[in-house]
Design a protein around this motif. Structure first.
Motif, mmCIF file in Angstrom:
data_model
loop_
_atom_site.group_PDB
_atom_site.id
_atom_site.type_symbol
_atom_site.label_atom_id
_atom_site.label_comp_id
_atom_site.label_asym_id
_atom_site.label_seq_id
_atom_site.Cartn_x
_atom_site.Cartn_y
_atom_site.Cartn_z
ATOM 1 N N ILE B 214 0.846 -1.190 0.000
ATOM 2 C CA ILE B 214 0.000 0.000 0.000
ATOM 3 C C ILE B 214 0.882 1.241 0.000
ATOM 4 O O ILE B 214 0.637 2.208 -0.727
ATOM 5 N N VAL B 217 2.247 2.164 -3.443
ATOM 6 C CA VAL B 217 1.267 2.778 -4.330
ATOM 7 C C VAL B 217 0.936 4.200 -3.901
ATOM 8 O O VAL B 217 0.982 5.137 -4.698
ATOM 9 N N VAL B 218 0.637 4.347 -2.584
ATOM 10 C CA VAL B 218 0.218 5.661 -2.117
ATOM 11 C C VAL B 218 1.365 6.657 -2.201
ATOM 12 O O VAL B 218 1.190 7.795 -2.642
ATOM 13 N N TYR B 222 2.086 10.644 -5.190
ATOM 14 C CA TYR B 222 2.507 12.024 -5.034
ATOM 15 C C TYR B 222 3.792 12.260 -5.801
ATOM 16 O O TYR B 222 4.845 11.759 -5.422
ATOM 17 N N ILE B 232 0.716 3.150 -12.373
ATOM 18 C CA ILE B 232 -0.722 2.904 -12.265
ATOM 19 C C ILE B 232 -1.497 4.210 -12.313
ATOM 20 O O ILE B 232 -2.471 4.343 -13.064
ATOM 21 N N SER B 233 -1.068 5.184 -11.526
ATOM 22 C CA SER B 233 -1.880 6.393 -11.453
ATOM 23 C C SER B 233 -1.791 7.183 -12.761
ATOM 24 O O SER B 233 -2.763 7.806 -13.187
ATOM 25 N N GLY B 236 -3.973 5.497 -15.206
ATOM 26 C CA GLY B 236 -5.361 5.792 -14.845
ATOM 27 C C GLY B 236 -5.793 7.135 -15.377
ATOM 28 O O GLY B 236 -6.871 7.268 -15.955
ATOM 29 N N PHE B 239 -6.566 7.071 -18.967
ATOM 30 C CA PHE B 239 -7.600 6.097 -19.349
ATOM 31 C C PHE B 239 -7.011 4.852 -20.018
ATOM 32 O O PHE B 239 -7.655 4.237 -20.856
ATOM 33 N N THR B 241 -6.758 1.712 -19.291
ATOM 34 C CA THR B 241 -7.231 0.777 -18.276
ATOM 35 C C THR B 241 -6.436 -0.521 -18.252
ATOM 36 O O THR B 241 -6.195 -1.087 -17.193
ATOM 37 N N VAL B 244 -3.395 -0.124 -16.207
ATOM 38 C CA VAL B 244 -3.699 -0.096 -14.777
ATOM 39 C C VAL B 244 -3.800 -1.525 -14.252
ATOM 40 O O VAL B 244 -3.203 -1.882 -13.231
ATOM 41 N N PHE B 245 -4.550 -2.353 -14.995
ATOM 42 C CA PHE B 245 -4.715 -3.735 -14.551
ATOM 43 C C PHE B 245 -3.380 -4.470 -14.501
ATOM 44 O O PHE B 245 -3.118 -5.240 -13.582
ATOM 45 N N VAL B 248 -1.652 -3.388 -11.316
ATOM 46 C CA VAL B 248 -2.267 -3.972 -10.128
ATOM 47 C C VAL B 248 -1.887 -5.454 -10.014
ATOM 48 O O VAL B 248 -1.489 -5.936 -8.949
#
Lengths: 243, 274
Positions: B214, B217-218, B222, B232-233, B236, B239, B241, B244-245, B248
Motif C-alpha cells: 500500500i 502505491v500511495v 505524489y 498505475i496512477s 489511470g 484512461f 485501463t 492499470v490492470f 495492479v
C-alpha cells in the motif's frame, strides 16, 4: 506522552525548528477549536462521515450474509473462494485509478474504495468463524432432530459473533484508510481533502488537526464496536483476562 | 460419510472454482467485445447496447494479457518501474524491521518502556498512517526518501505490535525454570524468548508486506519520478485501463510471491517445534 508533547512545544517555541514545519501542540489545539467554532470543518466531516458510513455499512451488509453462507455451504465456498482470495491479495487502494474512471472523483468513488477495503476482512472472518463452530454442539442438535434453520440460528450464529466483530474492527481500520487515500488521491471535499489542501499550503496545524480527527474516529469506532460486542457476548462464560 | 464417488464429486472443488473463474472472465471479455449485446439484440432490441462497454472503462482479459506481454517483453518499460519500487520496498521493510523488532521486543520485556510506548503505538495504530503523507512531504519533499518513510511508517506498526505480543505470550514456566537455574537476562532472551517469538515475528512481517505494498502505491502517487504506483496512477489518468490492470496484477503477484517465500522460511525455522 506528556513528556513528548512538552518537548514538542519547547522545540517549536525555542525556534530550533521553524513552527511552519512541525507546528506545536498548542497551535494544533487552537486551530482545532477555531475551526470547530467557525464551523468550516463540519462540511468536510460530513462528507467523510457519509463516505465512511455508506461504504462500511454496505460492506457489512454484503460480507456478513455472504460469509455465513460461504462458511455454511461448501459449494458456495468453492465458487466464491477464488475471487475472495484474489481480491484479498490485491491492495485495494491500487484499484483507485480504475474506480475513479468508473465513478468519477465525487463521493461514490470513495464509498467504493471504503467498501472494497472493509468487505474482505469481514467476509473472511465471518467465514472462518462459521467453520470453527463446536462440531459437538451441531452433532447433538442434529441427533435431537433440529432443523438446519434451527441449528443455524441457535448454534452457528451465536458462535460466529466474536469472529464477525473481529472482522468488523479490522474492517473499520481498512475503511478509514480508504477514506484517507481516496480523498488524498482525488476529491472535492472531506477531511482527507482538507489535509491534502493544508499540506500544499503549508498549514501544518491544520494537517495535524486533520490527522487527529482520523485518530479519534478510529478510536471511537472501535470503542462503539467493543460495546456492541459486549452486549452480544453477555451470555458467554468469561475466560482469561476478562474473568 | 461414504467416500466420494465419481469424477465430479472427487474434483468438485476444482471444477466449481475453475468454472466460476472461467465464467467470470468470459463474461468480462464478452462485455468488452459486445458478445452479450449481439446475443440480446433480437430479444430486447436497442436496450442491448448497454451490454457493450467501451474498453477504456473495463478493458478485457485479452487486452490486459496483450498489454502485459508488451510491457514485460517487447518494450520492457515496466522493468525500470519495478526496479525502483522494489528498491523502495526492500529499504522500507528493512528499516521497519530494524526499528520494529528491537522496539517491540524491548517494550514487551521492560514494563516501564511498555507503558511509555503503549499510548504512541495505540494512537498510531488507530490513525490511517497514510494521513501523514502531506506532513512528510512538507518535511522532506516528495522524493525517494518520502516513499521509503511512508513504507516504514505503514510497516513498522504490525512488526512492533507483534514483537511485543510475542514476548508477552512466552511460556512463563520456561522463563521460571531458566531463572531458577540462574540464567542471565541475555541467555534467557536468546534461548527462550527469541525462539518462541519467531512465529509472531513472521506473522507481523507478513502483515507488513501487505502494508508496504500500500505504501508503494500511495507514496508514488505524489509526484514521483517512477515506480509501479506512479505507472498505475498515470495510466489511470490517461484512461489506459489495461495498463492499470497490469500494474495492479504485478503488485499482487509480487505480494503473493513474497508471502510464499516467507511461508517457506517459516517452515524451515519451525522444524524444531513439536
Amino acid at each position: 506522552m506528556a513528556l513528548f508533547l512538552v518537548l514538542w512545544e519547547i522545540i517549536s517555541r525555542s525556534g530550533l525548528v521553524d513552527p511552519l514545519f512541525i507546528s506545536s501542540p498548542v497551535r494544533v489545539v487552537r486551530t482545532g477549536t477555531a475551526s470547530l467554532a467557525s464551523g468550516e470543518i463540519w462540511a468536510d466531516l460530513k462528507v467523510s462521515g457519509v463516505e465512511f458510513l455508506l461504504g462500511y455499512v454496505g460492506a457489512a451488509a454484503v460480507a456478513i450474509p455472504l460469509g455465513l453462507a460461504m462458511g455454511w455451504s461448501k459449494r458456495l465456498q468453492y465458487i466464491f473462494g477464488p475471487f475472495v482470495d484474489t481480491l484479498n491479495a490485491v491492495p485495494r487502494v491500487t484499484l483507485l485509478p480504475l474506480i475513479i474512471i468508473w465513478l468519477g472523483i465525487g463521493i461514490w468513488s470513495k464509498v467504493a474504495v471504503v467498501f472494497l477495503g472493509a468487505v474482505i476482512p469481514i467476509l473472511i472472518n465471518t467465514q472462518s468463524g462459521v467453520k470453527t463452530n463446536e462440531a459437538r454442539f451441531i452433532k447433538v442438535a442434529r441427533s435431537f432432530g433440529a432443523s438446519e434453520l434451527k441449528v443455524f440460528v441457535t448454534i452457528i450464529l451465536p458462535g460466529t459473533v466474536p469472529f464477525i466483530f473481529t472482522g468488523l474492527k479490522y474492517g473499520a481500520g481498512r475503511a478509514l484508510l480508504g477514506v484517507v487515500v481516496g480523498e488524498l488521491y482525488a476529491s472535492t471535499a472531506g477531511v482527507g481533502h482538507l489535509i491534502a489542501d493544508a499540506g500544499n499550503t503549508f498549514q501544518t496545524d491544520v494537517v495535524f488537526f486533520g490527522v487527529l480527527i482520523f485518530t479519534a474516529s478510529g478510536l471511537v469506532t472501535v470503542a462503539i464496536l467493543d460495546r456492541f460486542e459486549r452486549r452480544f457476548e453477555n451470555w458467554r462464560p468469561k475466560v482469561g483476562a476478562a474473568a | 460419510m461414504i467416500a466420494p464417488q465419481g469424477f465430479y464429486s472427487r474434483h468438485e472443488r476444482a471444477i466449481l472454482g475453475v468454472g466460476a473463474i472461467v465464467l467470470f472472465l468470459a463474461f468480462w471479455e464478452g462485455l468488452e467485445r459486445g458478445w452479450w449485446s449481439d446475443l440480446l439484440q433480437p430479444v430486447i432490441g436497442a436496450e442491448a447496447e448497454r451490454w457493450r462497454i467501451k474498453p477504456i472503462f473495463i478493458s478485457s482479459p485479452a487486452l490486459i494479457t496483450q498489454a502485459a506481454y508488451r510491457m514485460f517483453f517487447v518494450t520492457g518499460e515496466i522493468w525500470r518501474d519495478l526496479g525502483l519500487s522494489g528498491l523502495e520496498f526492500v529499504l522500507g521493510i528493512a528499516i521497519a524491521i530494524t526499528i520494529g523488532i528491537p522496539l517491540g521486543l524491548a517494550a514487551g520485556w521492560y514494563r516501564p518502556l511498555s507503558h511509555a510506548v503503549a499510548p504512541f503505538l495505540s494512537a498510531l495504530n488507530a490513525t490511517p498512517q497514510v494521513a501523514f503523507l502531506p506532513l512528510i512531504i512538507i518535511w522532506i519533499g516528495s522524493g525517494f526518501a518520502t516513499k521509503i518513510i511512508i513504507i516504514v511508517l505503514l510497516a513498522v506498526l504490525p512488526i512492533a505490535i507483534n514483537a511485543q505480543a510475542a514476548v508477552r505470550t512466552t511460556d512463563p514456566r520456561l522463563i521460571k525454570v531458566a531463572d531458577s537455574f540462574g540464567a542471565g537476562e541475555w541467555l534467557l532472551f536468546r534461548s527462550i524468548i527469541l525462539p518462541s517469538a519467531v512465529p509472531f515475528l513472521l506473522a507481523g512481517l507478513r502483515l507488513a508486506i501487505g502494508r508496504g505494498m500500500i505504501g508503494i502505491v500511495v507514496g508514488e502517487v505524489y509526484g514521483s519520478s517512477g515506480g509501479i504506483g506512479m505507472m498505475i496512477s498515470q495510466a489511470g489518468s490517461r484512461f489506459q485501463t489495461d495498463k492499470v490492470f497490469v500494474g495492479v496484477l504485478t503488485i499482487v503477484a509480487a505480494g503473493v510471491i513474497l508471502v510464499e517465500v516467507l511461508r517457506r522460511i517459516e517452515r524451515r525455522v519451525e522444524v524444531w517445534r513439536p
